[in-house]
Write a protein that holds these residues in place. Structure first.
Motif, PDB file in Angstrom:
ATOM      1  N   MET A 288      92.478 -34.398   2.539  1.00 15.09           N
ATOM      2  CA  MET A 288      92.117 -34.951   1.230  1.00 15.09           C
ATOM      3  C   MET A 288      93.192 -35.942   0.788  1.00 15.09           C
ATOM      4  O   MET A 288      93.618 -35.962  -0.355  1.00 15.09           O
ATOM      5  CB  MET A 288      91.991 -33.826   0.201  1.00 15.09           C
ATOM      6  CG  MET A 288      90.842 -32.888   0.471  1.00 15.09           C
ATOM      7  SD  MET A 288      89.231 -33.695   0.369  1.00 15.09           S
ATOM      8  CE  MET A 288      89.036 -33.829  -1.409  1.00 15.09           C
ATOM      9  N   MET A 289      93.633 -36.779   1.739  1.00 17.85           N
ATOM     10  CA  MET A 289      94.736 -37.687   1.448  1.00 17.85           C
ATOM     11  C   MET A 289      94.413 -39.047   2.057  1.00 17.85           C
ATOM     12  O   MET A 289      94.133 -39.135   3.247  1.00 17.85           O
ATOM     13  CB  MET A 289      95.978 -37.097   2.115  1.00 17.85           C
ATOM     14  CG  MET A 289      97.242 -37.774   1.813  1.00 17.85           C
ATOM     15  SD  MET A 289      97.939 -36.815   0.484  1.00 17.85           S
ATOM     16  CE  MET A 289      99.480 -37.408   0.313  1.00 17.85           C
ATOM     17  N   THR A 290      94.457 -40.082   1.228  1.00 18.12           N
ATOM     18  CA  THR A 290      94.225 -41.430   1.763  1.00 18.12           C
ATOM     19  C   THR A 290      95.566 -42.055   2.115  1.00 18.12           C
ATOM     20  O   THR A 290      96.613 -41.651   1.611  1.00 18.12           O
ATOM     21  CB  THR A 290      93.550 -42.352   0.742  1.00 18.12           C
ATOM     22  OG1 THR A 290      94.410 -42.469  -0.385  1.00 18.12           O
ATOM     23  CG2 THR A 290      92.207 -41.819   0.326  1.00 18.12           C
ATOM     24  N   ALA A 304      92.749 -42.598   7.171  1.00 14.04           N
ATOM     25  CA  ALA A 304      92.936 -41.235   6.680  1.00 14.04           C
ATOM     26  C   ALA A 304      94.365 -40.829   7.026  1.00 14.04           C
ATOM     27  O   ALA A 304      94.952 -41.372   7.953  1.00 14.04           O
ATOM     28  CB  ALA A 304      91.945 -40.297   7.358  1.00 14.04           C
ATOM     29  N   ALA A 305      94.919 -39.860   6.274  1.00 12.93           N
ATOM     30  CA  ALA A 305      96.302 -39.458   6.561  1.00 12.93           C
ATOM     31  C   ALA A 305      96.388 -38.473   7.729  1.00 12.93           C
ATOM     32  O   ALA A 305      97.447 -38.295   8.305  1.00 12.93           O
ATOM     33  CB  ALA A 305      96.938 -38.851   5.308  1.00 12.93           C
ATOM     34  N   HIS A 306      95.242 -37.836   8.084  1.00 11.59           N
ATOM     35  CA  HIS A 306      95.300 -36.826   9.150  1.00 11.59           C
ATOM     36  C   HIS A 306      95.092 -37.455  10.528  1.00 11.59           C
ATOM     37  O   HIS A 306      94.832 -38.647  10.654  1.00 11.59           O
ATOM     38  CB  HIS A 306      94.267 -35.721   8.886  1.00 11.59           C
ATOM     39  CG  HIS A 306      92.850 -36.213   8.809  1.00 11.59           C
ATOM     40  ND1 HIS A 306      92.113 -36.521   9.913  1.00 11.59           N
ATOM     41  CD2 HIS A 306      92.052 -36.453   7.741  1.00 11.59           C
ATOM     42  CE1 HIS A 306      90.911 -36.910   9.544  1.00 11.59           C
ATOM     43  NE2 HIS A 306      90.851 -36.904   8.226  1.00 11.59           N
ATOM     44  N   GLY A 307      95.208 -36.611  11.568  1.00 12.18           N
ATOM     45  CA  GLY A 307      95.051 -37.085  12.933  1.00 12.18           C
ATOM     46  C   GLY A 307      93.619 -36.972  13.437  1.00 12.18           C
ATOM     47  O   GLY A 307      92.677 -36.963  12.637  1.00 12.18           O
ATOM     48  N   SER A 326      85.344 -35.009   6.403  1.00 15.32           N
ATOM     49  CA  SER A 326      85.289 -36.466   6.608  1.00 15.32           C
ATOM     50  C   SER A 326      85.718 -37.253   5.371  1.00 15.32           C
ATOM     51  O   SER A 326      85.638 -38.481   5.360  1.00 15.32           O
ATOM     52  CB  SER A 326      83.868 -36.866   7.009  1.00 15.32           C
ATOM     53  OG  SER A 326      82.939 -36.282   6.124  1.00 15.32           O
ATOM     54  N   VAL A 327      86.181 -36.549   4.328  1.00 13.82           N
ATOM     55  CA  VAL A 327      86.425 -37.219   3.042  1.00 13.82           C
ATOM     56  C   VAL A 327      87.460 -38.347   3.164  1.00 13.82           C
ATOM     57  O   VAL A 327      87.238 -39.463   2.692  1.00 13.82           O
ATOM     58  CB  VAL A 327      86.856 -36.199   1.959  1.00 13.82           C
ATOM     59  CG1 VAL A 327      87.265 -36.908   0.675  1.00 13.82           C
ATOM     60  CG2 VAL A 327      85.722 -35.227   1.679  1.00 13.82           C
ATOM     61  N   ALA A 328      88.592 -38.059   3.823  1.00 12.03           N
ATOM     62  CA  ALA A 328      89.643 -39.091   3.897  1.00 12.03           C
ATOM     63  C   ALA A 328      89.162 -40.304   4.702  1.00 12.03           C
ATOM     64  O   ALA A 328      89.532 -41.443   4.385  1.00 12.03           O
ATOM     65  CB  ALA A 328      90.908 -38.502   4.509  1.00 12.03           C
ATOM     66  N   THR A 329      88.320 -40.073   5.708  1.00 11.76           N
ATOM     67  CA  THR A 329      87.808 -41.204   6.498  1.00 11.76           C
ATOM     68  C   THR A 329      86.769 -41.992   5.684  1.00 11.76           C
ATOM     69  O   THR A 329      86.730 -43.218   5.746  1.00 11.76           O
ATOM     70  CB  THR A 329      87.226 -40.698   7.840  1.00 11.76           C
ATOM     71  OG1 THR A 329      88.217 -39.898   8.493  1.00 11.76           O
ATOM     72  CG2 THR A 329      86.866 -41.853   8.747  1.00 11.76           C
ATOM     73  N   ILE A 330      85.957 -41.292   4.912  1.00 11.80           N
ATOM     74  CA  ILE A 330      85.008 -41.994   4.022  1.00 11.80           C
ATOM     75  C   ILE A 330      85.795 -42.863   3.038  1.00 11.80           C
ATOM     76  O   ILE A 330      85.470 -44.029   2.812  1.00 11.80           O
ATOM     77  CB  ILE A 330      84.120 -40.984   3.246  1.00 11.80           C
ATOM     78  CG1 ILE A 330      83.213 -40.209   4.215  1.00 11.80           C
ATOM     79  CG2 ILE A 330      83.292 -41.702   2.182  1.00 11.80           C
ATOM     80  CD1 ILE A 330      82.435 -39.056   3.565  1.00 11.80           C
TER      81      ILE A 330
END
Ligand code: NAP
Ligand code: MG
Length: 401
Positions: A288-290, A304-307, A326-330
Protein backbone atom coordinates in the motif's frame (compact mmCIF):
# COMPACT_ATOMS: atom_id res chain seq x y z
CA UNK A 1 -18.64 5.48 -24.53
CA UNK A 2 -15.69 7.03 -26.38
CA UNK A 3 -12.29 6.15 -25.05
CA UNK A 4 -10.14 8.91 -23.57
CA UNK A 5 -7.51 10.11 -26.04
CA UNK A 6 -3.84 10.66 -25.22
CA UNK A 7 -1.32 12.91 -26.96
CA UNK A 8 2.12 11.75 -25.80
CA UNK A 9 3.01 8.15 -25.08
CA UNK A 10 3.82 6.94 -21.59
CA UNK A 11 7.01 4.95 -21.30
CA UNK A 12 5.78 1.53 -20.20
CA UNK A 13 8.33 -0.70 -18.45
CA UNK A 14 7.02 -4.22 -18.04
CA UNK A 15 8.54 -6.45 -15.34
CA UNK A 16 8.71 -9.85 -13.73
CA UNK A 17 6.86 -12.64 -11.93
CA UNK A 18 3.56 -11.95 -10.12
CA UNK A 19 3.66 -8.23 -10.79
CA UNK A 20 3.97 -8.98 -14.53
CA UNK A 21 0.76 -11.04 -14.26
CA UNK A 22 -0.98 -8.20 -12.38
CA UNK A 23 0.35 -5.69 -14.94
CA UNK A 24 -1.51 -7.42 -17.78
CA UNK A 25 -4.71 -7.80 -15.74
CA UNK A 26 -4.63 -4.12 -14.79
CA UNK A 27 -4.15 -3.05 -18.40
CA UNK A 28 -6.83 -5.38 -19.75
CA UNK A 29 -9.47 -4.65 -17.10
CA UNK A 30 -8.80 -1.12 -15.87
CA UNK A 31 -6.97 0.83 -18.58
CA UNK A 32 -7.57 -0.42 -22.13
CA UNK A 33 -11.41 -0.46 -21.95
CA UNK A 34 -11.40 3.23 -21.00
CA UNK A 35 -8.35 4.84 -22.57
CA UNK A 36 -7.03 4.88 -26.11
CA UNK A 37 -3.71 4.01 -24.53
CA UNK A 38 -0.50 5.29 -26.06
CA UNK A 39 2.66 3.77 -24.66
CA UNK A 40 6.17 3.11 -25.82
CA UNK A 41 6.67 -0.41 -24.50
CA UNK A 42 9.92 -1.71 -23.00
CA UNK A 43 10.10 -5.26 -21.70
CA UNK A 44 12.27 -5.11 -18.57
CA UNK A 45 11.41 -8.72 -17.72
CA UNK A 46 14.67 -10.48 -16.82
CA UNK A 47 14.51 -12.80 -19.84
CA UNK A 48 14.53 -9.93 -22.32
CA UNK A 49 17.06 -7.88 -20.31
CA UNK A 50 19.37 -10.89 -20.63
CA UNK A 51 18.67 -11.27 -24.37
CA UNK A 52 19.51 -7.60 -24.99
CA UNK A 53 22.53 -7.53 -22.64
CA UNK A 54 20.47 -5.10 -20.53
CA UNK A 55 20.34 -2.63 -23.43
CA UNK A 56 16.55 -2.46 -23.01
CA UNK A 57 16.91 -0.93 -19.53
CA UNK A 58 19.16 1.85 -20.82
CA UNK A 59 16.81 2.41 -23.77
CA UNK A 60 13.82 2.69 -21.46
CA UNK A 61 15.68 5.27 -19.34
CA UNK A 62 16.52 7.29 -22.48
CA UNK A 63 12.88 7.13 -23.58
CA UNK A 64 11.85 8.41 -20.14
CA UNK A 65 14.16 11.39 -20.58
CA UNK A 66 12.61 12.02 -23.99
CA UNK A 67 8.92 11.77 -23.02
CA UNK A 68 9.09 12.78 -19.35
CA UNK A 69 6.78 10.19 -17.76
CA UNK A 70 7.20 6.44 -17.24
CA UNK A 71 5.32 3.70 -15.42
CA UNK A 72 7.33 0.71 -14.23
CA UNK A 73 6.43 -2.80 -13.10
CA UNK A 74 8.56 -4.44 -10.38
CA UNK A 75 11.59 -6.27 -11.74
CA UNK A 76 13.97 -8.95 -10.50
CA UNK A 77 17.40 -7.80 -9.38
CA UNK A 78 19.47 -10.88 -10.20
CA UNK A 79 21.40 -12.75 -7.53
CA UNK A 80 23.20 -16.11 -7.69
CA UNK A 81 19.94 -18.11 -7.62
CA UNK A 82 18.54 -16.09 -10.56
CA UNK A 83 21.69 -16.80 -12.60
CA UNK A 84 20.67 -20.46 -12.75
CA UNK A 85 16.93 -19.91 -12.85
CA UNK A 86 17.13 -17.64 -15.92
CA UNK A 87 20.38 -18.96 -17.34
CA UNK A 88 21.83 -15.44 -17.33
CA UNK A 89 24.89 -14.29 -19.29
CA UNK A 90 25.77 -11.91 -16.45
CA UNK A 91 24.44 -10.86 -13.06
CA UNK A 92 22.77 -7.77 -14.52
CA UNK A 93 22.52 -4.67 -12.35
CA UNK A 94 19.31 -3.59 -10.63
CA UNK A 95 17.13 -1.86 -13.27
CA UNK A 96 16.04 0.63 -10.62
CA UNK A 97 19.67 1.48 -9.95
CA UNK A 98 20.35 1.94 -13.67
CA UNK A 99 17.28 4.14 -14.17
CA UNK A 100 18.01 6.15 -11.02
CA UNK A 101 21.57 6.79 -12.20
CA UNK A 102 20.37 7.84 -15.68
CA UNK A 103 17.73 10.22 -14.33
CA UNK A 104 19.75 11.41 -11.31
CA UNK A 105 16.56 11.35 -9.34
CA UNK A 106 15.18 11.20 -5.82
CA UNK A 107 12.68 8.55 -4.72
CA UNK A 108 9.47 9.70 -3.03
CA UNK A 109 7.43 7.09 -1.18
CA UNK A 110 3.91 7.69 0.09
CA UNK A 111 1.52 5.34 1.90
CA UNK A 112 -1.89 4.91 0.25
CA UNK A 113 -4.46 5.83 2.87
CA UNK A 114 -7.73 3.94 2.97
CA UNK A 115 -10.46 3.58 5.58
CA UNK A 116 -10.08 0.29 7.37
CA UNK A 117 -6.28 0.25 7.22
CA UNK A 118 -5.31 2.71 9.94
CA UNK A 119 -1.80 3.97 10.77
CA UNK A 120 -0.63 3.11 14.30
CA UNK A 121 0.08 6.81 14.84
CA UNK A 122 -3.47 8.02 15.41
CA UNK A 123 -2.92 11.69 14.51
CA UNK A 124 -1.49 10.92 11.03
CA UNK A 125 -4.61 12.01 9.19
CA UNK A 126 -2.80 12.43 5.89
CA UNK A 127 0.04 10.42 4.37
CA UNK A 128 3.65 11.34 5.07
CA UNK A 129 5.88 11.26 2.00
CA UNK A 130 9.49 10.25 2.54
CA UNK A 131 12.06 11.73 0.13
CA UNK A 132 15.29 9.78 0.40
CA UNK A 133 18.57 10.97 -1.08
CA UNK A 134 19.79 7.90 -2.95
CA UNK A 135 23.52 8.63 -3.28
CA UNK A 136 26.58 8.47 -1.05
CA UNK A 137 27.24 8.79 2.68
CA UNK A 138 27.54 5.47 4.48
CA UNK A 139 26.31 3.59 1.35
CA UNK A 140 29.58 4.44 -0.42
CA UNK A 141 31.91 4.26 2.54
CA UNK A 142 35.49 3.12 3.07
CA UNK A 143 36.24 1.48 6.39
CA UNK A 144 39.33 0.38 8.27
CA UNK A 145 39.54 -1.87 11.29
CA UNK A 146 42.38 -0.26 13.19
CA UNK A 147 44.66 -3.03 14.52
CA UNK A 148 46.81 -1.13 17.03
CA UNK A 149 47.83 2.27 18.40
CA UNK A 150 48.57 4.90 15.73
CA UNK A 151 47.38 8.09 14.08
CA UNK A 152 44.37 8.24 11.75
CA UNK A 153 44.28 11.16 9.28
CA UNK A 154 41.84 12.50 6.70
CA UNK A 155 43.75 13.61 3.58
CA UNK A 156 42.49 15.29 0.42
CA UNK A 157 44.87 15.67 -2.51
CA UNK A 158 43.59 18.15 -5.08
CA UNK A 159 44.13 17.84 -8.83
CA UNK A 160 45.83 21.22 -8.50
CA UNK A 161 48.36 19.81 -6.04
CA UNK A 162 46.90 21.29 -2.86
CA UNK A 163 46.64 19.07 0.18
CA UNK A 164 44.22 19.21 3.08
CA UNK A 165 45.08 17.10 6.09
CA UNK A 166 43.28 16.63 9.41
CA UNK A 167 43.77 14.30 12.31
CA UNK A 168 40.82 12.02 12.92
CA UNK A 169 42.15 10.40 16.07
CA UNK A 170 45.36 9.41 17.85
CA UNK A 171 44.59 5.77 18.65
CA UNK A 172 46.13 4.32 21.80
CA UNK A 173 44.79 0.87 20.90
CA UNK A 174 42.62 -0.92 18.33
CA UNK A 175 39.45 0.64 16.90
CA UNK A 176 37.58 1.53 13.72
CA UNK A 177 37.53 4.33 11.10
CA UNK A 178 35.02 5.17 8.38
CA UNK A 179 35.36 7.55 5.43
CA UNK A 180 32.22 8.80 3.69
CA UNK A 181 31.53 11.39 1.01
CA UNK A 182 28.91 13.16 -1.02
CA UNK A 183 29.05 15.58 -3.94
CA UNK A 184 27.57 19.07 -4.25
CA UNK A 185 26.11 18.03 -7.60
CA UNK A 186 24.17 15.13 -6.11
CA UNK A 187 22.96 17.19 -3.14
CA UNK A 188 21.77 19.93 -5.53
CA UNK A 189 19.81 17.41 -7.60
CA UNK A 190 18.29 16.02 -4.42
CA UNK A 191 17.28 19.49 -3.23
CA UNK A 192 15.76 20.50 -6.57
CA UNK A 193 13.79 17.26 -6.86
CA UNK A 194 12.39 17.84 -3.36
CA UNK A 195 11.40 21.45 -4.02
CA UNK A 196 9.79 20.54 -7.35
CA UNK A 197 7.88 17.65 -5.83
CA UNK A 198 6.61 19.81 -2.96
CA UNK A 199 5.32 22.38 -5.46
CA UNK A 200 3.82 19.67 -7.58
CA UNK A 201 1.90 18.07 -4.72
CA UNK A 202 1.32 21.36 -2.82
CA UNK A 203 2.72 20.04 0.43
CA UNK A 204 5.14 21.55 2.95
CA UNK A 205 8.72 20.31 2.76
CA UNK A 206 10.78 19.46 5.84
CA UNK A 207 14.48 18.76 5.66
CA UNK A 208 16.51 17.61 8.62
CA UNK A 209 20.11 16.63 9.35
CA UNK A 210 22.42 16.84 12.34
CA UNK A 211 24.30 20.02 11.42
CA UNK A 212 24.94 21.02 15.04
CA UNK A 213 27.24 18.02 15.36
CA UNK A 214 28.39 17.63 11.76
CA UNK A 215 29.35 21.25 11.24
CA UNK A 216 30.85 20.76 7.76
CA UNK A 217 29.26 17.64 6.26
CA UNK A 218 25.61 17.96 7.31
CA UNK A 219 25.89 21.74 7.31
CA UNK A 220 26.75 21.56 3.61
CA UNK A 221 23.43 19.79 2.93
CA UNK A 222 21.59 22.44 4.90
CA UNK A 223 23.37 25.30 3.09
CA UNK A 224 22.77 23.88 -0.38
CA UNK A 225 19.06 23.39 0.32
CA UNK A 226 18.78 26.95 1.65
CA UNK A 227 20.71 28.48 -1.25
CA UNK A 228 18.56 26.73 -3.86
CA UNK A 229 15.39 27.57 -1.97
CA UNK A 230 16.26 31.27 -1.72
CA UNK A 231 17.41 31.63 -5.30
CA UNK A 232 14.89 29.48 -7.18
CA UNK A 233 11.90 28.45 -5.08
CA UNK A 234 11.05 31.00 -2.40
CA UNK A 235 8.57 32.95 -4.54
CA UNK A 236 7.04 29.81 -6.00
CA UNK A 237 6.48 28.36 -2.51
CA UNK A 238 4.93 31.57 -1.24
CA UNK A 239 2.60 31.72 -4.25
CA UNK A 240 1.58 28.10 -3.72
CA UNK A 241 0.98 28.75 0.01
CA UNK A 242 3.42 26.07 1.10
CA UNK A 243 6.42 26.18 3.40
CA UNK A 244 10.00 24.91 3.43
CA UNK A 245 11.78 24.56 6.69
CA UNK A 246 14.96 23.04 8.02
CA UNK A 247 15.25 21.53 11.45
CA UNK A 248 17.44 19.08 13.35
CA UNK A 249 16.74 15.42 12.65
CA UNK A 250 15.81 14.66 16.29
CA UNK A 251 13.44 17.61 16.32
CA UNK A 252 11.90 16.38 13.05
CA UNK A 253 11.32 12.92 14.53
CA UNK A 254 9.59 14.43 17.56
CA UNK A 255 7.46 16.71 15.39
CA UNK A 256 6.50 14.01 12.89
CA UNK A 257 4.94 11.95 15.67
CA UNK A 258 2.75 14.91 16.63
CA UNK A 259 1.96 16.04 13.07
CA UNK A 260 -1.22 15.42 11.12
CA UNK A 261 0.82 14.30 8.08
CA UNK A 262 0.35 15.69 4.59
CA UNK A 263 4.00 16.75 4.35
CA UNK A 264 7.15 15.73 2.53
CA UNK A 265 10.04 14.75 4.76
CA UNK A 266 13.40 14.90 3.00
CA UNK A 267 16.13 12.78 4.53
CA UNK A 268 19.76 12.00 3.90
CA UNK A 269 20.43 8.51 2.59
CA UNK A 270 20.67 6.61 5.88
CA UNK A 271 17.97 8.60 7.66
CA UNK A 272 15.69 8.01 4.66
CA UNK A 273 16.35 4.27 4.71
CA UNK A 274 15.38 4.00 8.37
CA UNK A 275 12.55 6.53 8.45
CA UNK A 276 10.83 5.20 5.32
CA UNK A 277 10.65 1.75 6.86
CA UNK A 278 9.23 3.30 10.02
CA UNK A 279 6.56 5.28 8.13
CA UNK A 280 5.59 2.36 5.88
CA UNK A 281 5.33 -0.16 8.70
CA UNK A 282 3.29 2.29 10.75
CA UNK A 283 0.90 2.63 7.79
CA UNK A 284 0.31 -1.03 6.97
CA UNK A 285 2.41 -2.58 4.24
CA UNK A 286 4.64 -2.10 1.21
CA UNK A 287 1.75 -3.25 -0.96
CA UNK A 288 0.00 0.00 0.00
CA UNK A 289 2.90 2.30 -0.82
CA UNK A 290 3.53 4.28 -3.99
CA UNK A 291 6.96 5.22 -5.19
CA UNK A 292 7.97 7.82 -7.73
CA UNK A 293 11.41 8.74 -8.98
CA UNK A 294 11.65 12.46 -9.77
CA UNK A 295 14.63 13.92 -11.61
CA UNK A 296 15.86 17.45 -10.86
CA UNK A 297 14.54 18.62 -14.22
CA UNK A 298 11.08 17.21 -13.65
CA UNK A 299 11.03 13.73 -15.20
CA UNK A 300 8.80 11.20 -13.44
CA UNK A 301 8.92 7.42 -13.15
CA UNK A 302 6.07 5.79 -11.19
CA UNK A 303 6.15 2.33 -9.64
CA UNK A 304 4.99 0.23 -6.70
CA UNK A 305 7.27 0.14 -3.66
CA UNK A 306 7.18 -3.67 -3.37
CA UNK A 307 9.01 -6.32 -5.39
CA UNK A 308 7.85 -9.02 -7.82
CA UNK A 309 6.12 -11.09 -5.08
CA UNK A 310 8.03 -14.21 -6.08
CA UNK A 311 6.38 -16.62 -3.62
CA UNK A 312 2.91 -15.83 -5.03
CA UNK A 313 4.20 -16.27 -8.59
CA UNK A 314 5.40 -19.80 -7.90
CA UNK A 315 1.95 -20.61 -6.50
CA UNK A 316 0.41 -19.08 -9.63
CA UNK A 317 2.66 -21.26 -11.83
CA UNK A 318 1.45 -24.32 -9.91
CA UNK A 319 -2.09 -23.33 -10.83
CA UNK A 320 -2.93 -22.34 -7.25
CA UNK A 321 -5.11 -19.36 -6.45
CA UNK A 322 -3.27 -16.18 -5.41
CA UNK A 323 -4.50 -13.14 -3.55
CA UNK A 324 -1.85 -10.59 -4.46
CA UNK A 325 -2.46 -6.93 -3.72
CA UNK A 326 -2.45 -4.86 -6.94
CA UNK A 327 -3.19 -1.48 -5.33
CA UNK A 328 0.33 -0.02 -5.50
CA UNK A 329 0.68 -1.09 -9.15
CA UNK A 330 -2.73 0.41 -10.02
CA UNK A 331 -1.58 3.64 -8.34
CA UNK A 332 1.64 3.59 -10.37
CA UNK A 333 -0.54 3.67 -13.50
CA UNK A 334 -2.85 6.39 -12.15
CA UNK A 335 0.14 8.49 -11.08
CA UNK A 336 1.67 8.27 -14.53
CA UNK A 337 -1.61 8.88 -16.39
CA UNK A 338 -2.44 11.87 -14.19
CA UNK A 339 1.00 13.39 -14.75
CA UNK A 340 0.71 12.80 -18.52
CA UNK A 341 -2.73 14.44 -18.43
CA UNK A 342 -1.33 17.40 -16.54
CA UNK A 343 1.61 17.92 -18.91
CA UNK A 344 -0.55 17.50 -22.04
CA UNK A 345 -3.49 19.46 -20.59
CA UNK A 346 -5.92 16.55 -20.82
CA UNK A 347 -8.38 17.02 -17.92
CA UNK A 348 -10.26 13.83 -18.87
CA UNK A 349 -7.15 11.75 -18.38
CA UNK A 350 -6.55 13.33 -14.97
CA UNK A 351 -10.18 12.74 -13.97
CA UNK A 352 -9.91 9.13 -15.06
CA UNK A 353 -6.87 8.65 -12.82
CA UNK A 354 -8.78 10.13 -9.87
CA UNK A 355 -11.77 7.87 -10.54
CA UNK A 356 -9.68 4.72 -10.83
CA UNK A 357 -8.03 5.51 -7.49
CA UNK A 358 -11.41 6.13 -5.88
CA UNK A 359 -12.83 2.92 -7.34
CA UNK A 360 -9.86 1.01 -5.92
CA UNK A 361 -10.13 2.52 -2.45
CA UNK A 362 -13.93 2.15 -2.35
CA UNK A 363 -13.54 -1.53 -3.17
CA UNK A 364 -11.41 -1.97 -0.05
CA UNK A 365 -13.64 0.27 2.06
CA UNK A 366 -16.63 -1.90 1.10
CA UNK A 367 -14.81 -4.82 2.75
CA UNK A 368 -13.56 -6.48 -0.46
CA UNK A 369 -9.80 -6.88 -0.35
CA UNK A 370 -6.82 -9.15 -0.87
CA UNK A 371 -5.58 -11.46 1.87
CA UNK A 372 -2.68 -9.27 3.07
CA UNK A 373 -5.09 -6.43 3.91
CA UNK A 374 -7.67 -8.72 5.49
CA UNK A 375 -5.05 -9.59 8.11
CA UNK A 376 -4.70 -5.99 9.26
CA UNK A 377 -8.01 -4.29 8.57
CA UNK A 378 -10.21 -2.79 11.27
CA UNK A 379 -13.32 -3.47 9.14
CA UNK A 380 -15.74 -6.29 9.97
CA UNK A 381 -17.39 -8.52 7.35
CA UNK A 382 -14.42 -8.81 5.07
CA UNK A 383 -14.53 -10.70 1.77
CA UNK A 384 -11.10 -11.95 0.65
CA UNK A 385 -10.75 -11.85 -3.12
CA UNK A 386 -8.20 -13.51 -5.36
CA UNK A 387 -5.85 -11.40 -7.50
CA UNK A 388 -8.12 -11.37 -10.54
CA UNK A 389 -11.43 -10.91 -8.75
CA UNK A 390 -10.10 -7.92 -6.85
CA UNK A 391 -9.22 -6.18 -10.11
CA UNK A 392 -12.58 -7.19 -11.65
CA UNK A 393 -14.42 -5.75 -8.64
CA UNK A 394 -12.51 -2.49 -9.03
CA UNK A 395 -13.63 -2.47 -12.68
CA UNK A 396 -17.29 -2.87 -11.68
CA UNK A 397 -16.95 0.07 -9.29
CA UNK A 398 -15.20 2.12 -11.96
CA UNK A 399 -17.92 1.38 -14.51
CA UNK A 400 -20.65 2.37 -12.09
CA UNK A 401 -18.93 5.76 -11.69
P1 NAP B 1 8.54 -8.56 -2.44
O1 NAP B 1 8.32 -8.98 -3.83
O2 NAP B 1 8.16 -7.17 -2.11
O3 NAP B 1 7.75 -9.58 -1.49
C1 NAP B 1 8.06 -9.82 -0.15
C2 NAP B 1 6.81 -10.37 0.57
O4 NAP B 1 5.96 -9.28 0.92
C3 NAP B 1 5.96 -11.28 -0.28
O5 NAP B 1 6.41 -12.60 -0.25
C4 NAP B 1 4.59 -11.07 0.33
O6 NAP B 1 4.46 -11.78 1.55
C5 NAP B 1 4.61 -9.60 0.66
N1 NAP B 1 4.13 -8.78 -0.47
C6 NAP B 1 4.86 -7.89 -1.19
N2 NAP B 1 4.09 -7.29 -2.12
C7 NAP B 1 2.86 -7.83 -1.99
C8 NAP B 1 1.64 -7.64 -2.67
N3 NAP B 1 1.54 -6.78 -3.69
N4 NAP B 1 0.56 -8.36 -2.30
C9 NAP B 1 0.64 -9.23 -1.28
N5 NAP B 1 1.78 -9.44 -0.58
C10 NAP B 1 2.87 -8.76 -0.94
O7 NAP B 1 10.08 -8.70 -2.04
P2 NAP B 1 11.13 -9.91 -2.22
O8 NAP B 1 10.44 -11.23 -2.10
O9 NAP B 1 12.22 -9.56 -1.32
O10 NAP B 1 11.67 -9.77 -3.69
C11 NAP B 1 11.17 -10.50 -4.82
C12 NAP B 1 11.86 -9.98 -6.06
O11 NAP B 1 11.50 -8.62 -6.26
C13 NAP B 1 13.37 -10.02 -6.00
O12 NAP B 1 13.89 -10.64 -7.17
C14 NAP B 1 13.81 -8.57 -5.93
O13 NAP B 1 14.98 -8.35 -6.67
C15 NAP B 1 12.64 -7.85 -6.58
N6 NAP B 1 12.41 -6.47 -6.08
C16 NAP B 1 12.11 -5.54 -7.02
C17 NAP B 1 11.80 -4.24 -6.64
C18 NAP B 1 11.45 -3.25 -7.71
O14 NAP B 1 11.50 -3.55 -8.89
N7 NAP B 1 11.08 -2.06 -7.35
C19 NAP B 1 11.77 -3.90 -5.29
C20 NAP B 1 12.05 -4.88 -4.34
C21 NAP B 1 12.37 -6.17 -4.75
P3 NAP B 1 3.84 -13.25 1.66
O15 NAP B 1 4.68 -14.11 0.77
O16 NAP B 1 4.00 -13.54 3.11
O17 NAP B 1 2.41 -13.19 1.22
MG1 MG C 1 15.59 -0.21 4.45
Amino acid sequence: MDKIKMLTPLVEMDGDEMTRILWKMIKDELILPFIDLKTEYYDLGLKYRNETDDRVTLDSAEATKKYGVAVKCATITPNAARMDEYNLKEMWKSPNGTIRAALDGTVFRTPIKVKGIEPCVKNWEKPITLARHAYGDVYKNTEIKVPCAGKAELVFTGEDGQEIRKTIHEFTGSGIIQGIHNTDKSIRSFAKSCFNYALDTKQDLWFATKDTISKVYDHNFKDIFQEIYDSEFKDKFENAGIEYFYTLIDDAVARIMKSKGGIIWACKNYDGDVMSDMVSSACGSLAMMTSVLVSPDGIYEYEAAHGTVQRHYYKYLEGEETSTNSVATIFAWTGALRKRGELDKLPELMEFADKLERATLETIESGKMTKDLSLMTTLDDVVILNSEDFIKTVRQNLESM
